[in-house]
Design a protein around this motif. Structure first.
Motif, PDB file in Angstrom:
ATOM      1  N   ILE A  30      -5.164   6.743  -0.081  1.00 61.17           N
ATOM      2  CA  ILE A  30      -4.743   5.340  -0.009  1.00 61.17           C
ATOM      3  C   ILE A  30      -4.714   4.756  -1.417  1.00 61.17           C
ATOM      4  O   ILE A  30      -5.701   4.821  -2.142  1.00 61.17           O
ATOM      5  CB  ILE A  30      -5.705   4.504   0.862  1.00 61.17           C
ATOM      6  CG1 ILE A  30      -5.887   5.138   2.235  1.00 61.17           C
ATOM      7  CG2 ILE A  30      -5.201   3.078   0.992  1.00 61.17           C
ATOM      8  CD1 ILE A  30      -7.066   4.569   2.995  1.00 61.17           C
ATOM      9  N   ASP A  31      -3.582   4.197  -1.804  1.00 63.74           N
ATOM     10  CA  ASP A  31      -3.464   3.463  -3.062  1.00 63.74           C
ATOM     11  C   ASP A  31      -2.962   2.054  -2.767  1.00 63.74           C
ATOM     12  O   ASP A  31      -2.153   1.849  -1.852  1.00 63.74           O
ATOM     13  CB  ASP A  31      -2.489   4.153  -4.016  1.00 63.74           C
ATOM     14  CG  ASP A  31      -3.006   5.493  -4.516  1.00 63.74           C
ATOM     15  OD1 ASP A  31      -4.143   5.532  -5.008  1.00 63.74           O
ATOM     16  OD2 ASP A  31      -2.272   6.488  -4.393  1.00 63.74           O
TER      17      ASP A  31
ATOM     18  N   ARG B 133      -6.025  -7.337   1.553  1.00 65.82           N
ATOM     19  CA  ARG B 133      -6.716  -6.044   1.643  1.00 65.82           C
ATOM     20  C   ARG B 133      -7.613  -5.958   2.876  1.00 65.82           C
ATOM     21  O   ARG B 133      -7.866  -4.858   3.370  1.00 65.82           O
ATOM     22  CB  ARG B 133      -7.519  -5.808   0.360  1.00 65.82           C
ATOM     23  CG  ARG B 133      -6.604  -5.669  -0.856  1.00 65.82           C
ATOM     24  CD  ARG B 133      -7.359  -5.395  -2.123  1.00 65.82           C
ATOM     25  NE  ARG B 133      -6.464  -5.506  -3.276  1.00 65.82           N
ATOM     26  CZ  ARG B 133      -6.830  -5.341  -4.538  1.00 65.82           C
ATOM     27  NH1 ARG B 133      -8.106  -5.045  -4.800  1.00 65.82           N
ATOM     28  NH2 ARG B 133      -5.966  -5.475  -5.518  1.00 65.82           N
ATOM     29  N   THR B 134      -8.076  -7.102   3.369  1.00 61.87           N
ATOM     30  CA  THR B 134      -8.830  -7.079   4.621  1.00 61.87           C
ATOM     31  C   THR B 134      -7.944  -6.597   5.758  1.00 61.87           C
ATOM     32  O   THR B 134      -8.361  -5.798   6.606  1.00 61.87           O
ATOM     33  CB  THR B 134      -9.392  -8.474   4.942  1.00 61.87           C
ATOM     34  OG1 THR B 134     -10.264  -8.892   3.884  1.00 61.87           O
ATOM     35  CG2 THR B 134     -10.156  -8.471   6.258  1.00 61.87           C
TER      36      THR B 134
ATOM     37  N   THR C 192      -8.269  -3.216   8.289  1.00 57.70           N
ATOM     38  CA  THR C 192      -8.092  -3.250   9.746  1.00 57.70           C
ATOM     39  C   THR C 192      -6.984  -2.302  10.176  1.00 57.70           C
ATOM     40  O   THR C 192      -7.096  -1.592  11.187  1.00 57.70           O
ATOM     41  CB  THR C 192      -7.774  -4.683  10.198  1.00 57.70           C
ATOM     42  OG1 THR C 192      -8.837  -5.551   9.792  1.00 57.70           O
ATOM     43  CG2 THR C 192      -7.593  -4.756  11.706  1.00 57.70           C
ATOM     44  N   PHE C 193      -5.904  -2.253   9.404  1.00 56.18           N
ATOM     45  CA  PHE C 193      -4.772  -1.368   9.689  1.00 56.18           C
ATOM     46  C   PHE C 193      -5.207   0.099   9.648  1.00 56.18           C
ATOM     47  O   PHE C 193      -4.854   0.899  10.526  1.00 56.18           O
ATOM     48  CB  PHE C 193      -3.668  -1.641   8.661  1.00 56.18           C
ATOM     49  CG  PHE C 193      -2.476  -0.726   8.740  1.00 56.18           C
ATOM     50  CD1 PHE C 193      -1.600  -0.794   9.819  1.00 56.18           C
ATOM     51  CD2 PHE C 193      -2.219   0.187   7.731  1.00 56.18           C
ATOM     52  CE1 PHE C 193      -0.492   0.050   9.876  1.00 56.18           C
ATOM     53  CE2 PHE C 193      -1.115   1.019   7.780  1.00 56.18           C
ATOM     54  CZ  PHE C 193      -0.253   0.944   8.862  1.00 56.18           C
TER      55      PHE C 193
ATOM     56  N   PHE D  98       0.829  -1.204   0.000  1.00 56.27           N
ATOM     57  CA  PHE D  98       0.000   0.000   0.000  1.00 56.27           C
ATOM     58  C   PHE D  98       0.862   1.252   0.000  1.00 56.27           C
ATOM     59  O   PHE D  98       2.025   1.239   0.432  1.00 56.27           O
ATOM     60  CB  PHE D  98      -0.945   0.012   1.211  1.00 56.27           C
ATOM     61  CG  PHE D  98      -0.245  -0.051   2.546  1.00 56.27           C
ATOM     62  CD1 PHE D  98       0.245   1.098   3.160  1.00 56.27           C
ATOM     63  CD2 PHE D  98      -0.078  -1.269   3.198  1.00 56.27           C
ATOM     64  CE1 PHE D  98       0.881   1.039   4.386  1.00 56.27           C
ATOM     65  CE2 PHE D  98       0.570  -1.337   4.427  1.00 56.27           C
ATOM     66  CZ  PHE D  98       1.043  -0.179   5.027  1.00 56.27           C
ATOM     67  N   VAL D  99       0.275   2.339  -0.511  1.00 56.43           N
ATOM     68  CA  VAL D  99       0.906   3.659  -0.514  1.00 56.43           C
ATOM     69  C   VAL D  99      -0.065   4.615   0.157  1.00 56.43           C
ATOM     70  O   VAL D  99      -1.223   4.730  -0.255  1.00 56.43           O
ATOM     71  CB  VAL D  99       1.217   4.148  -1.943  1.00 56.43           C
ATOM     72  CG1 VAL D  99       1.965   5.489  -1.890  1.00 56.43           C
ATOM     73  CG2 VAL D  99       2.014   3.118  -2.718  1.00 56.43           C
ATOM     74  N   LEU D 100       0.382   5.299   1.200  1.00 59.86           N
ATOM     75  CA  LEU D 100      -0.438   6.258   1.928  1.00 59.86           C
ATOM     76  C   LEU D 100       0.141   7.651   1.764  1.00 59.86           C
ATOM     77  O   LEU D 100       1.359   7.841   1.815  1.00 59.86           O
ATOM     78  CB  LEU D 100      -0.483   5.911   3.423  1.00 59.86           C
ATOM     79  CG  LEU D 100      -0.925   4.495   3.792  1.00 59.86           C
ATOM     80  CD1 LEU D 100      -0.808   4.284   5.298  1.00 59.86           C
ATOM     81  CD2 LEU D 100      -2.352   4.240   3.339  1.00 59.86           C
TER      82      LEU D 100
END
Length: 342
Positions: free
Chosen positions: A311-312, A289-290, A294-295, A244-246
Motif C-alpha cells: 500500500i502506498d 486516510r481513515t 476502513t477500505f 492510493f496505490v495498491l
C-alpha cells in the motif's frame, strides 16, 4: 486551498464524469437547473483550473506497446527534484511522489517497445535515480475515464445513464485501426483529444471541413470508441484527499476474479494486470486516510485470492493521464500523445 464548489457545482461535476458530452439541455432537465447557468458554471470551473474535458484515444492510435509502471528509488536528490526531471522526459503519462520504499511512481506509455526502452534508459540515467522497479502492463480492466465520484442522487444517475448509456468495461489494448487514418480523421481525432466536448460544427469551422463530414467523423469516432471523452478534475477540490496505490500478489488463475472484484468497488480508478513481482496494480481515491484504513480492512478483506498486498499513499500528484495538475494551481498542460503514422 481550491475554489469553493457549491452543491450545484458538485452535481455538475458528478454528471460530467459519467457523461462528458451530455448536452446542456439534457443536463438541465436532470439537475433541475437552467442550461445557460450550467454552461456558465462549467466555463467558470474550467477557467479556474478545476476541470477539463479531454479525449482519451485508443491505445492503438498512439502506440504499438503497452504502458510500463515504474517505482523509483532515489539517492542524493529529493523526490520532487527527481519528479521534475522525469516530467521533462517524453511519454510520461503519470507522475507522483508516494510513500514507501520507492518514493516516486510513474507510468511510461511510449509509441513503441523501442521508444519505451529508450525512455527507460533515460530514466535510469537521471541524477538521483538509484533503482527502478518496472511493471509492464499485460491487461487493464478499468481506467480513470470510468470513475464515478458519486456526487449525484440515485435518480439523477439513472436518468443521466438513460441518456448517455451504461458505462462499458474499459478494457484497453494496443490494437491499431484496421486501416490507416485519413488526414481528415487525424485532424478530427486530434481536436477531440484537446476538447472532448468539441462540436462537429466547431471542428468543421476550425479544420476547414464540410459540416456533414465533421459530423460523420465525430459520430464514428465516438460510436466506435476511437475517442472516449474523459472528464479531468482536481479531485482534492471535491474532497478526495487520499489517492492510493495498491500492489497485489495473486495466484495464477485468480487474477481475473480479483480484478473484477476490485472493479466493483467505487473507490478504484485503475486496475491493471502487470508483469513482475506484482500481479495486479490498483489505484483509487478516498476522502482521507481513515477511509483508506476502513477500505483495506473492509472491502479488500472480503476479496478472495489476494496473497500479499503493498500500500502506498500518493503525497504529491504532478501528472495524471498526460495532464499536469497541482492541488493548489489546478489543471495544467495536457501532453496529448501524438497519433501514430502508418
Amino acid at each position: 486551498m481550491g475554489p469553493t464548489l457549491d452543491e450545484l457545482d458538485r452535481r455538475l461535476v458528478g454528471a460530467l464524469h459519467l457523461a462528458p458530452r451530455v448536452t446542456w439541455d439534457d443536463l438541465a432537465a436532470i439537475l433541475a437547473a437552467d442550461a445557460s447557468t450550467l454552461k456558465r458554471r462549467f466555463d467558470r470551473l474550467s477557467e479556474a483550473g478545476v476541470c477539463r474535458v479531454i479525449g482519451q484515444i485508443g491505445w492503438g492510435m498512439h502506440s504499438t506497446a503497452m504502458p510500463v509502471h515504474l517505482f523509483v528509488d532515489i539517492s542524493g536528490k529529493t523526490p520532487l527534484a527527481v519528479l521534475d526531471r522525469l516530467g521533462a522526459l517524453p511519454h510520461l503519462q503519470y507522475l507522483a511522489q508516494v510513500s514507501g520504499d520507492y518514493p516516486v511512481y510513474a507510468t511510461v506509455h511510449a509509441p513503441s517497445e523501442q521508444a519505451t526502452s529508450e525512455v527507460l534508459d533515460r530514466v535510469y540515467a537521471l541524477p538521483g535515480v538509484q533503482r527502478v522497479i518496472t511493471l509492464p502492463s499485460l491487461r487493464t480492466l478499468r481506467r480513470g475515464a470510468g470513475w464515478d465520484p458519486r456526487l449525484l442522487t440515485d435518480r439523477e444517475r439513472r436518468n443521466l445513464l438513460a441518456i448517455a448509456g451504461p458505462a462499458t468495461e474499459d478494457v484497453a489494448a494496443a490494437v491499431p485501426p484496421d486501416k490507416a487514418l485519413s488526414e481528415a480523421e487525424r485532424t478530427v481525432m486530434s481536436m477531440l483529444q484537446q476538447d472532448g466536448r468539441a462540436s462537429a460544427a466547431g471542428i468543421a469551422r476550425t479544420a476547414g471541413l464540410a459540416t456533414s463530414t465533421a459530423h460523420r467523423l465525430v459520430r464514428r469516432m465516438l460510436d466506435e470508441g476511437w475517442v472516449k471523452p474523459r472528464f479531468e478534475v482536481v479531485s482534492e477540490w471535491l474532497g478526495f484527499l487520499t489517492t492510493f496505490v495498491l500492489r497485489f500478489r495473486v495466484p495464477p488463475g485468480r487474477t481475473t476474479s480479483v480484478m473484477r472484484s476490485l472493479a466493483e468497488l467505487p473507490q478504484t480508478r485503475l486496475i491493471a494486470h502487470v508483469a513482475g513481482d506484482t500481479s495486479v496494480l490498483c489505484m483509487g481515491l478516498l476522502p482521507d486516510r481513515t477511509a483508506l484504513a476502513t477500505f483495506i480492512d473492509g472491502d479488500l478483506a472480503r476479496i478472495d485470492g489476494i496473497d500479499t498486498m503493498g500500500i502506498d499513499v500518493v503525497l504529491t500528484e504532478r501528472r495524471r493521464y498526460w495532464v499536469d495538475r497541482d492541488s493548489v494551481a489546478g489543471i495544467g498542460r495536457f501532453h496529448a500523445p501524438p497519433l501514430l503514422r502508418a
